[in-house]
Scaffold this active site. Sequence first.
Site, mmCIF file in Angstrom:
data_model
loop_
_atom_site.group_PDB
_atom_site.id
_atom_site.type_symbol
_atom_site.label_atom_id
_atom_site.label_comp_id
_atom_site.label_asym_id
_atom_site.label_seq_id
_atom_site.Cartn_x
_atom_site.Cartn_y
_atom_site.Cartn_z
ATOM 1 C CG ASP A 127 -28.331 -8.927 -50.715
ATOM 2 O OD1 ASP A 127 -28.849 -9.572 -51.651
ATOM 3 O OD2 ASP A 127 -28.834 -8.876 -49.580
ATOM 4 C CD GLU A 170 -31.970 -14.068 -49.952
ATOM 5 O OE1 GLU A 170 -32.488 -15.177 -49.711
ATOM 6 O OE2 GLU A 170 -30.827 -13.763 -49.547
#
Length: 454
Positions: free
Chosen positions: A98, A174
Amino acid sequence: MADGLLETAIGAGISPEDVKAISDAIDIEELTKLVLDLSNIYSPSTGEAEASAFVHEWMSREGFRPLSVGAVPHRQNVIGSFGGHGPGKNLLFTAHLDTESEPADPVVREKTKRPSGTVNREWKECWLEDGKFYGYAVANDRGPMSCMLMAAKALKKAGYELSGRMYLTACPGECGPEPIEERGGIDYMGKEIGAHYMFHHGGVAPDFAIAAEGTDFGVTWLGCGGAMFRIRIYGESIFRPLLKAPRATADHPSPIYKLGPVIEALHAWSLDYEKLNAYHAKGGSSLPKATISSVQAGFPYSGGTEVAAIYVSCDLSPKQKAAQVLHELEAVMRSLPGLEFEVEPVNVSHGYEADDEEVAPLVTGIDIAVQSVLDTPVEIAKPVYSSMWRDHNVFNMHRVPAVTFGPVRWRPTPEDFFKCTLMYALTALAVCGRAEGDVKALAGKTVYGDNPFD
């Protein structure tokens, strides 16, 4: 390679011939293409499915036996492996799928971004210009992810067999977000759905771990956590025609009017917070900060409110606990007269650090790799890289010595990624060791030194 570097390399079983062989196996054009192909997949937190599938397909095509595991079908961790032919140490590389992005929800976007803030090309596009990479996904974190993948391919291509396992992991979540209030539940989960979930369910058993992220080729084994606290201020909502407005805002019955002095007091506390909680250690410096990240008070169509809420976000050094901040915020609020309030944490992730002695073999391997490529010893990373959450925290939390280490963070070049790929491969070779019967050793090349990680 200078004489001192040669001695260091020999001490870890790495020779100048190894450096050349692995370097020759890295195709910089292929690496650049992988960076751009992977980074140009739009992959915000909660929307990592396409990037996850891309990495799985790449690992499968290159023979790294990928496994996908996830708490939900559209947010899968991908785990590949290379080596594992002997009793060597296992080294896990992790990078996240991400990337921070502009809010997808138009309501949230309108309330948090000025009109010009959503037209930045780098949110969704990555490209190479004047020899430098542009685009947020390259730096965070699919450029370093590409380096870790290509490092394993280079070792394989050059004919090296590793004794220990080299795990390659690509994880969602994350960057966040974190579940909170009406936007709660698994759909908004961040860290727990990524590397943390992968650690428990991904079939990995690492001795060491590297969070592959940009550190300007520095290394740190510290990481900050973070917490968000909600401070509710209570007051009265009085029908406007009946209101007798006081001259002093502090005497106004609405909690909205009490926000001014609260904000001033919290800001003064945050300045001391940075100074009092700085943490300096052998593995780096954590400089935690605190800010007011949101204010919510009523609804425009409701006519008034009895509750105003301020949300305070703060970093937590490896030595801090959320309880400390809770007590401090309560003390700040008590110092303001006449307030009815409530303070509570709504999200908490503590920071962690590796034990200096336990992480030393990994740091030695990285140092050998850096010296072999840059002709200079590895340095401790800048405090910014040990003052944020990165997924090495997950492994240090579980007593697996871990660091974060990687290439130039801002505007990296293909050459930066080439060097990083070579460093990752050399580190893996040093840490995991050579399997008995390694074709490079059988080719008549002398392999110097014992594996210092045994």
